[in-house]
Design a protein around this motif. Structure first.
Motif, PDB file in Angstrom:
ATOM      1  N   VAL A 255       0.839  -1.203   0.000  1.00 51.33           N
ATOM      2  CA  VAL A 255       0.000   0.000   0.000  1.00 51.33           C
ATOM      3  C   VAL A 255       0.873   1.251   0.000  1.00 51.33           C
ATOM      4  O   VAL A 255       0.638   2.212  -0.746  1.00 51.33           O
ATOM      5  N   SER A 256       1.913   1.244   0.847  1.00 56.08           N
ATOM      6  CA  SER A 256       2.817   2.395   0.919  1.00 56.08           C
ATOM      7  C   SER A 256       3.487   2.643  -0.427  1.00 56.08           C
ATOM      8  O   SER A 256       3.594   3.784  -0.896  1.00 56.08           O
ATOM      9  N   HIS A 257       3.927   1.514  -1.041  1.00 59.86           N
ATOM     10  CA  HIS A 257       4.602   1.650  -2.333  1.00 59.86           C
ATOM     11  C   HIS A 257       3.641   2.149  -3.416  1.00 59.86           C
ATOM     12  O   HIS A 257       3.979   3.050  -4.205  1.00 59.86           O
ATOM     13  N   GLU A 258       2.420   1.557  -3.443  1.00 62.19           N
ATOM     14  CA  GLU A 258       1.449   1.921  -4.470  1.00 62.19           C
ATOM     15  C   GLU A 258       0.976   3.359  -4.327  1.00 62.19           C
ATOM     16  O   GLU A 258       0.684   4.023  -5.323  1.00 62.19           O
TER      17      GLU A 258
ATOM     18  N   LYS B 227      -4.832  11.852 -13.823  1.00 58.56           N
ATOM     19  CA  LYS B 227      -4.792  10.394 -13.954  1.00 58.56           C
ATOM     20  C   LYS B 227      -4.186   9.742 -12.707  1.00 58.56           C
ATOM     21  O   LYS B 227      -4.677   8.723 -12.216  1.00 58.56           O
ATOM     22  N   GLU B 228      -3.081  10.343 -12.216  1.00 58.65           N
ATOM     23  CA  GLU B 228      -2.447   9.781 -11.024  1.00 58.65           C
ATOM     24  C   GLU B 228      -3.358   9.900  -9.802  1.00 58.65           C
ATOM     25  O   GLU B 228      -3.446   8.966  -8.975  1.00 58.65           O
ATOM     26  N   ALA B 229      -4.063  11.036  -9.691  1.00 60.38           N
ATOM     27  CA  ALA B 229      -4.988  11.222  -8.575  1.00 60.38           C
ATOM     28  C   ALA B 229      -6.145  10.229  -8.667  1.00 60.38           C
ATOM     29  O   ALA B 229      -6.577   9.643  -7.653  1.00 60.38           O
ATOM     30  N   SER B 230      -6.648  10.026  -9.901  1.00 61.04           N
ATOM     31  CA  SER B 230      -7.742   9.065 -10.106  1.00 61.04           C
ATOM     32  C   SER B 230      -7.290   7.646  -9.743  1.00 61.04           C
ATOM     33  O   SER B 230      -8.034   6.876  -9.137  1.00 61.04           O
TER      34      SER B 230
ATOM     35  N   LEU C 265      -7.334   3.161  -5.974  1.00 59.24           N
ATOM     36  CA  LEU C 265      -6.587   2.273  -5.085  1.00 59.24           C
ATOM     37  C   LEU C 265      -7.133   2.330  -3.670  1.00 59.24           C
ATOM     38  O   LEU C 265      -7.368   1.292  -3.029  1.00 59.24           O
ATOM     39  N   VAL C 266      -7.359   3.534  -3.166  1.00 61.28           N
ATOM     40  CA  VAL C 266      -7.903   3.687  -1.813  1.00 61.28           C
ATOM     41  C   VAL C 266      -9.280   3.048  -1.714  1.00 61.28           C
ATOM     42  O   VAL C 266      -9.616   2.376  -0.725  1.00 61.28           O
ATOM     43  N   GLY C 267     -10.101   3.231  -2.751  1.00 64.86           N
ATOM     44  CA  GLY C 267     -11.431   2.622  -2.755  1.00 64.86           C
ATOM     45  C   GLY C 267     -11.361   1.104  -2.690  1.00 64.86           C
ATOM     46  O   GLY C 267     -12.118   0.467  -1.954  1.00 64.86           O
ATOM     47  N   ASP C 268     -10.429   0.526  -3.487  1.00 66.64           N
ATOM     48  CA  ASP C 268     -10.270  -0.933  -3.472  1.00 66.64           C
ATOM     49  C   ASP C 268      -9.781  -1.434  -2.115  1.00 66.64           C
ATOM     50  O   ASP C 268     -10.201  -2.490  -1.632  1.00 66.64           O
TER      51      ASP C 268
ATOM     52  N   GLY D 184      -4.206  -0.313 -13.390  1.00 64.22           N
ATOM     53  CA  GLY D 184      -4.606  -1.377 -12.463  1.00 64.22           C
ATOM     54  C   GLY D 184      -4.005  -1.199 -11.084  1.00 64.22           C
ATOM     55  O   GLY D 184      -2.874  -0.727 -10.941  1.00 64.22           O
ATOM     56  N   THR D 185      -4.779  -1.571 -10.062  1.00 61.27           N
ATOM     57  CA  THR D 185      -4.302  -1.437  -8.676  1.00 61.27           C
ATOM     58  C   THR D 185      -3.735  -2.741  -8.124  1.00 61.27           C
ATOM     59  O   THR D 185      -3.098  -2.744  -7.074  1.00 61.27           O
ATOM     60  N   GLY D 186      -3.991  -3.865  -8.809  1.00 63.86           N
ATOM     61  CA  GLY D 186      -3.540  -5.157  -8.297  1.00 63.86           C
ATOM     62  C   GLY D 186      -4.448  -5.727  -7.234  1.00 63.86           C
ATOM     63  O   GLY D 186      -4.108  -6.722  -6.581  1.00 63.86           O
ATOM     64  N   LEU D 187      -5.621  -5.121  -7.031  1.00 66.53           N
ATOM     65  CA  LEU D 187      -6.556  -5.578  -5.985  1.00 66.53           C
ATOM     66  C   LEU D 187      -7.860  -6.116  -6.554  1.00 66.53           C
ATOM     67  O   LEU D 187      -8.677  -6.659  -5.798  1.00 66.53           O
TER      68      LEU D 187
END
Length: 438
Positions: free
Chosen positions: A226-229, A263-266, A271-274, A401-404
């Protein structure tokens, strides 16, 4: 534990003593009966022999001897001819007495009963004489209750001693039992040298320790991921914003920088939502109620929402099948099917296809998503449902992709008692099946 064992031991001792008391009383009473009978039989034989020698005059000497034994002479009609210490004229006829009838019939008889004239329990033994008269001897004896009362003080004394011994033994045994438990090494439970009964407990503790260690390892990896992502998009946003703040961006490039920041903010918001969704699934805190959901209708709606994304990648998406209902949580089911369909579009080839089938089978209700994409190598197929695991990290970042996504699918399947089957070949596409038993 000590108090419970001591109470149990005292209860066992008490019950044992009570049973022993009853048995001892009965044994002593029975022995007293046998002794009394033996004495009276022998005494009756002696008296009969004396009468045979001395005649009726022998009865005249009976009053001068000990009154401990009562001697009665009864004629064949039951009339009392002589009774030690009593006026025979005042005594009732004895022809109905049990011992008298047995003596006339069998030569001897006996009975135990309360004497009307003596007012105590007596043991009677009757012997038939040669002239058909009956000689009866009797002696008073203790009842069962008298016997029990007689030995009661001894049993109380024994009980007190046994209770004391039991208390000290219990205290010693409890210390021995508790000592291995107090000295257990809970970090390495299977290394403890204890009695066999504790092995199932230690094995369970060992399993729990391993589960906790695995969960802790997953938590650490999750936190690190999470920290890295989060760090990656934040670094990009910070860098772009710093350049813009320092006026190093040309006016014609401003839109491009703003688009990158957006795009980065989205991506970070997604990611936070997932992460929040996964946390809720992990904690079982999903508060939505279950309802009947039409999987076919839901899949068509999802494909409509993904239409722009599919069009952008020139992917043809087709949904076929039949209307089939599943009793579940609509939002979770939507996210499960959405993530699989989105992956089928994201990781597809240019001008590729995604075929989706929804319907009923003998094995359950199915949603099958098959694409013509890049596929998943065999060595990665077992790990694709792990959090933040990516087969192609560079492609995942390009597609946002978030990987989640597949982790959410896996948790949703567990929540709905569903199965996930994956068939994939590198370079030839992937087929994923959701099988619902709802």
């Amino acid at each position: 534990m000590r108090n419970r064992i001591q109470k149990s031991m005292i209860f066992v001792v008490t019950m044992s003593l009570l049973i022993s008391y009853i048995l001892v009383t009965l044994v002593i009473y029975r022995q007293a009966l046998d002794i009394r009978r033996s004495e009276l039989v022998q005494e009756a034989e002696y008296i009969r022999a004396a009468i045979d020698i001395s005649g009726e005059e022998y009865f005249g000497t009976m009053d001068k001897v000990s009154k401990r034994t009562r001697v009665t002479w009864i004629d064949k009609d039951g009339k009392v001819l002589y009774d030690t210490g009593n006026d025979q004229e005042t005594l009732a006829n004895h022809k109905s007495r049990k011992e008298f009838k047995e003596a006339l019939a069998n030569g001897s008889g006996q009975d135990i009963r309360m004497s009307d004239s003596k007012g105590q329990e007596m043991y009677y033994y009757a012997l038939k004489m040669d002239d058909s008269s009956v000689l009866r001897v009797s002696r008073g004896m203790d009842t069962v209750w008298n016997t029990a009362f007689m030995i009661l003080p001894y049993m109380i004394a024994i009980g007190v001693m046994m209770a004391c011994v039991a208390w000290f033994m219990t205290r010693h045994q409890v210390k021995r039992l508790i000592a291995p438990i107090n000295n257990l090494d809970l970090e390495e439970p299977l290394e403890n040298d204890v009695y066999e009964e504790l092995h199932p407990l230690l094995e369970r503790i060992d399993r729990q320790n391993k589960e906790k260690a695995a969960i802790e390892q997953m938590r650490r990896e999750f936190s690190a991921n999470v920290s890295h992502e989060l760090k990656t998009p934040l670094t990009s946003i910070s860098g772009y914003a710093e350049i813009m703040m320092n006026g190093l961006v040309k006016s014609e490039d401003m839109q491009g920088f703003s688009e990158r920041i957006y795009k980065e903010a989205s991506r970070m918001i997604t990611l936070v939502g997932d992460i929040i969704k996964l946390s809720k699934l992990d904690e079982g805190s999903v508060e939505l109620e279950k309802e009947n959901v039409d999987l076919y209708q839901m899949t068509r709606e999802i494909v409509s929402r993904l239409a722009l994304q599919a069009e952008k990648h020139r992917i043809q998406v087709e949904v076929v099948g039949e209307h089939v209902e599943c009793f579940g949580i609509r939002q979770i089911l939507d996210e499960m099917i959405y993530n699989i369909c989105e992956n089928a579009i994201k990781y597809n080839k240019e001008n590729g296809k995604v075929n989706i089938w929804v319907g009923n089978t003998l094995n359950g209700k199915k949603v099958i998503v098959q694409d013509t994409g890049i596929g998943i190598p065999k060595e990665h197929q077992d790990r694709i449902f792990e959090r933040f695991y990516r087969v192609d990290k560079s492609h995942s970042r390009e597609t946002g992709g978030t990987g989640l996504g597949l982790s959410i699918v896996k948790h949703g399947a567990l929540l709905h008692n569903a199965e996930i089957h994956v068939e994939s070949e590198e370079g030839k596409g992937t087929k994923m099946e959701l099988i619902f038993h709802c």
